[in-house]
Structure formats: structure tokens, C-alpha cells
Motif scaffolding. Structure first.
Motif, PDB file in Angstrom:
ATOM      1  N   ASN A  80       1.024  -1.458  -0.023  1.00 58.55           N
ATOM      2  CA  ASN A  80       0.027  -0.127  -0.035  1.00 58.55           C
ATOM      3  C   ASN A  80       0.948   1.289   0.002  1.00 58.55           C
ATOM      4  O   ASN A  80       0.491   2.298  -0.596  1.00 58.55           O
ATOM      5  CB  ASN A  80      -0.867   0.006   1.207  1.00 58.55           C
ATOM      6  N   LEU A  81       1.796   1.288   0.597  1.00 53.96           N
ATOM      7  CA  LEU A  81       3.031   2.364   0.827  1.00 53.96           C
ATOM      8  C   LEU A  81       3.514   2.638  -0.464  1.00 53.96           C
ATOM      9  O   LEU A  81       3.936   3.696  -1.086  1.00 53.96           O
ATOM     10  CB  LEU A  81       3.806   2.377   1.742  1.00 53.96           C
ATOM     11  N   THR A  82       3.876   1.677  -1.103  1.00 51.33           N
ATOM     12  CA  THR A  82       4.513   1.438  -2.697  1.00 51.33           C
ATOM     13  C   THR A  82       3.500   2.264  -3.580  1.00 51.33           C
ATOM     14  O   THR A  82       3.938   3.079  -4.412  1.00 51.33           O
ATOM     15  CB  THR A  82       4.870  -0.006  -2.989  1.00 51.33           C
ATOM     16  N   LEU A  83       2.066   1.998  -3.355  1.00 51.94           N
ATOM     17  CA  LEU A  83       1.304   2.808  -4.429  1.00 51.94           C
ATOM     18  C   LEU A  83       1.475   4.463  -4.332  1.00 51.94           C
ATOM     19  O   LEU A  83       1.373   4.909  -5.068  1.00 51.94           O
ATOM     20  CB  LEU A  83       0.041   2.245  -3.544  1.00 51.94           C
ATOM     21  N   VAL A  84       1.808   4.744  -2.856  1.00 54.65           N
ATOM     22  CA  VAL A  84       1.846   6.247  -2.801  1.00 54.65           C
ATOM     23  C   VAL A  84       3.434   6.617  -3.063  1.00 54.65           C
ATOM     24  O   VAL A  84       3.463   7.583  -3.844  1.00 54.65           O
ATOM     25  CB  VAL A  84       1.555   6.451  -1.279  1.00 54.65           C
ATOM     26  N   THR A  85       4.258   6.030  -2.908  1.00 51.62           N
ATOM     27  CA  THR A  85       5.666   6.424  -3.117  1.00 51.62           C
ATOM     28  C   THR A  85       6.231   6.165  -4.362  1.00 51.62           C
ATOM     29  O   THR A  85       7.196   6.952  -4.835  1.00 51.62           O
ATOM     30  CB  THR A  85       6.660   5.715  -1.783  1.00 51.62           C
ATOM     31  N   ALA A  86       5.829   5.021  -5.079  1.00 41.65           N
ATOM     32  CA  ALA A  86       6.339   4.555  -6.438  1.00 41.65           C
ATOM     33  C   ALA A  86       5.380   4.558  -7.499  1.00 41.65           C
ATOM     34  O   ALA A  86       5.840   4.360  -8.549  1.00 41.65           O
ATOM     35  CB  ALA A  86       7.020   3.304  -6.258  1.00 41.65           C
ATOM     36  N   GLY A  87       4.106   4.525  -7.165  1.00 37.94           N
ATOM     37  CA  GLY A  87       3.179   4.561  -8.102  1.00 37.94           C
ATOM     38  C   GLY A  87       2.368   3.331  -8.056  1.00 37.94           C
ATOM     39  O   GLY A  87       2.587   2.235  -7.598  1.00 37.94           O
TER      40      GLY A  87
END
Length: 180
Positions: free
Chosen positions: A83-90
Motif C-alpha cells: 500500500n505504501l508503494t502505491l503512494v511512493t512509487a506509483g
């Protein structure tokens, strides 16, 4: 365990002895063995970095998901990093990482945190509260070093950062602030 397409160091020894020696002596022996992070934190950081790299990181990603589990990470924590990857990497990278995690851990438990977050006030209010906690105190959005400079020209971007990135994702309590 690891995907069949992920060669072990033993598999590489014959053709790439220098690579294996460098991995064992420097990467694993000197860097990985440093005492400054607990093994679980180190693996979660590695998993996060590989997720953010995208396609180039995927061959090693399943291996490090398994290592993180071996050191005590939970499937729920691993999903939270997706979920954090969604925000930080797309979005595309997060969508590609999710099946890699599922391939290692199998089915994931239902996400109770999302439902709980929805009942905890408006998305924007949660985002503003999260930003204030990150800044160590009340935050005037118009004076914020990043969001304040964008508010006039890019109000949709600022609202997305506050409502979605901070309000929906960053505010979740699955990982503590240090782990996040």
C-alpha cells in the motif's frame, strides 16, 4: 519459497564467481551484518526498495518477502508496504508487487484497517492530522514547504496528497511511524 526464476548464489557460482564473492563478502558480510537495524527492519527496508525499483527488483522480491517472514514480519505488514508503494512509487509498481507478495504468502487476511480508517473521520482531516504528526505539531497547509507552494496551481494534487496519500494510506496504524 523463492521463485524458480530467482537464481541462488550457488547457482551463480560457476559462471559468476566474482559476483558471488562480492555478494557474500561485502553485501551480506559487511553491509547486511551491520548491527544498526534489526533483521526484520532490514528485510522490510529491502522489500520496500525492491518494490520501488519496479520490474528490475522483482526477481529478488519474492526471496526478500520470504526472508522478511522468516524474521517475523507478518503478511499484513507486507501488504501495508505494498500500500505504501502505491503512494511512493506509483500504482503500476504496486499492482505488479502485490501478486509477488501473494505468491509467497498465499491468501492474505481481509484488510480490517481500511474499514476502520473509513470510520475515523474524513479523509482530508485524517491527512491533515497525519501531516501535523509528521511535522511534530499543527501544520498550516498554506505555509507547508511542499503542499503550500503547490496549493494555488495544483489544488487537485494537494487534495490527493492530503486525502489519499496521507489520509487513506499513511494514517493507517498497521506499521508504526518508524516502520512506515
Amino acid at each position: 519459497m523463492a521463485a524458480a526464476s530467482t537464481p541462488s548464489l550457488a547457482d551463480l557460482q560457476q559462471e559468476f564467481p566474482f559476483l558471488v564473492d562480492a555478494a557474500m563478502s561485502f553485501a551480506i558480510g559487511e553491509v547486511w551484518d551491520r548491527p544498526h537495524l534489526a533483521p526484520k527492519s532490514r528485510e522490510l527496508a529491502m522489500f520496500s526498495a525492491l518494490a520501488a525499483l519496479g520490474r528490475d527488483g522483482y526477481p529478488q522480491l519474492r526471496l526478500h518477502v520470504q526472508y522478511a517472514l522468516n524474521f517475523g514480519a507478518t503478511p499484513v505488514e507486507l501488504r501495508e508496504i505494498v500500500n505504501l508503494t502505491l503512494v511512493t512509487a506509483g500504482v503500476p509498481k504496486a499492482l505488479n508487487v502485490a501478486p509477488e507478495v501473494r505468491a509467497v504468502v498465499g491468501g492474505l487476511p481481509r484488510d480490517q484497517a481500511a474499514a476502520a480508517a473509513e470510520t475515523a473521520g474524513s479523509r482530508r482531516a485524517r491527512g491533515e492530522a497525519t501531516l501535523s504528526s509528521l511535522n511534530g505539531g499543527p501544520t498550516d497547509i498554506s505555509a507547508d514547504a511542499v503542499l503550500g507552494t503547490l496549493a494555488e496551481d495544483f489544488p487537485l494534487l494537494v487534495n490527493a496528497a492530503l486525502s489519499f496519500a496521507l489520509g487513506d494510506v499513511w494514517s493507517r496504524a498497521i506499521l508504526d511511524p518508524v516502520g512506515r
